[in-house]
Motif scaffolding. Structure first.
Motif, PDB file in Angstrom:
ATOM      1  N   MET A 106       8.740  58.661  64.470  1.00 46.09           N
ATOM      2  CA  MET A 106       9.066  59.507  65.691  1.00 46.09           C
ATOM      3  C   MET A 106      10.929  59.293  66.388  1.00 46.09           C
ATOM      4  O   MET A 106      10.377  58.100  66.641  1.00 46.09           O
ATOM      5  CB  MET A 106       8.201  58.898  67.062  1.00 46.09           C
ATOM      6  N   GLY A 107      11.227  60.290  66.603  1.00 47.61           N
ATOM      7  CA  GLY A 107      12.443  60.301  66.644  1.00 47.61           C
ATOM      8  C   GLY A 107      13.004  59.833  68.324  1.00 47.61           C
ATOM      9  O   GLY A 107      11.822  59.887  68.948  1.00 47.61           O
ATOM     10  N   LYS A 108      14.063  59.158  68.155  1.00 43.56           N
ATOM     11  CA  LYS A 108      14.949  59.414  69.868  1.00 43.56           C
ATOM     12  C   LYS A 108      14.788  59.601  70.500  1.00 43.56           C
ATOM     13  O   LYS A 108      15.240  61.729  70.098  1.00 43.56           O
ATOM     14  CB  LYS A 108      15.706  58.289  69.995  1.00 43.56           C
ATOM     15  N   PRO A 109      14.483  60.192  71.650  1.00 50.77           N
ATOM     16  CA  PRO A 109      15.045  61.470  72.656  1.00 50.77           C
ATOM     17  C   PRO A 109      17.107  61.647  73.303  1.00 50.77           C
ATOM     18  O   PRO A 109      16.849  60.566  72.433  1.00 50.77           O
ATOM     19  CB  PRO A 109      13.940  60.821  74.084  1.00 50.77           C
ATOM     20  N   LEU A 110      17.206  62.629  72.778  1.00 49.50           N
ATOM     21  CA  LEU A 110      18.662  63.163  73.281  1.00 49.50           C
ATOM     22  C   LEU A 110      19.140  62.199  74.401  1.00 49.50           C
ATOM     23  O   LEU A 110      18.422  62.294  75.584  1.00 49.50           O
ATOM     24  CB  LEU A 110      19.158  64.228  73.002  1.00 49.50           C
ATOM     25  N   PRO A 111      20.016  61.930  74.572  1.00 53.03           N
ATOM     26  CA  PRO A 111      20.458  61.807  75.639  1.00 53.03           C
ATOM     27  C   PRO A 111      20.510  61.620  76.698  1.00 53.03           C
ATOM     28  O   PRO A 111      20.883  63.173  76.616  1.00 53.03           O
ATOM     29  CB  PRO A 111      22.044  60.642  75.086  1.00 53.03           C
ATOM     30  N   MET A 112      20.771  61.590  78.055  1.00 54.08           N
ATOM     31  CA  MET A 112      20.208  61.530  79.094  1.00 54.08           C
ATOM     32  C   MET A 112      22.117  62.887  79.566  1.00 54.08           C
ATOM     33  O   MET A 112      21.933  63.875  79.852  1.00 54.08           O
ATOM     34  CB  MET A 112      20.602  60.813  80.376  1.00 54.08           C
ATOM     35  N   ALA A 113      23.338  62.614  78.665  1.00 53.01           N
ATOM     36  CA  ALA A 113      23.686  62.975  78.931  1.00 53.01           C
ATOM     37  C   ALA A 113      23.896  64.321  78.643  1.00 53.01           C
ATOM     38  O   ALA A 113      25.076  65.811  79.170  1.00 53.01           O
ATOM     39  CB  ALA A 113      25.194  62.189  78.697  1.00 53.01           C
TER      40      ALA A 113
END
Length: 146
Positions: free
Chosen positions: A1-8
């Motif tokens: 499973m991929g990582k979530p995109l950054p909060m920024a």
């Protein structure tokens, strides 16, 4: 499973949409998928936050978690139970599961369903030290020509 995109990036995308741009414009501008932008805006509407949801399975332990004590007790009473017998016992309690689920539960509990052998293997019969030959004895020999 991929990582979530950054909060920024999540904050910049949400701010871009809040400025009046469409979700599709935001996806083209930030080079992300339209589905990501739609899901991000839906997430913020539902939860009030842009934090990504937790990935993977929850820590609930599945439908057998409530029956762990029962399985532990049955294994203590009779350690030679098979997975199929445990499935039947659980079915009588109203829980229908596959034997692989029961095996995973036993593994988590540190229990084994495998039966122990009572004795050693027989050593009275000697095994042959010769290797078996393949094919007929003389078929592969080359013949001499005069």
């Amino acid at each position: 499973m991929g990582k979530p995109l950054p909060m920024a990036l999540r904050k910049r995308v949400a701010a871009f949409v809040d400025e009046g741009h469409s979700n599709r414009e935001a996806s083209r501008h930030f080079r992300v998928s339209p589905k990501f932008v739609n899901a991000l805006m839906k997430l913020r509407a539902e939860r009030g936050s842009l934090e990504p949801r937790r990935q993977g399975h929850g820590s609930g332990g599945g439908k057998l978690a409530a029956h762990a004590d029962f399985v532990r007790q049955r294994m203590a009473e009779n350690g030679d139970l098979t997975l199929d017998e445990l499935c039947v016992d659980l079915d009588e309690r109203g829980v229908t599961v596959h034997r692989s689920n029961v095996a995973r539960l036993l593994h988590r509990l540190g229990l084994s369903h495998k039966k122990r052998h009572s004795g050693r293997a027989s050593t009275s019969v000697a095994t042959s030290g010769r290797r078996a030959s393949i094919g007929s004895g003389g078929a592969n020999r080359s013949s001499t020509r005069p």
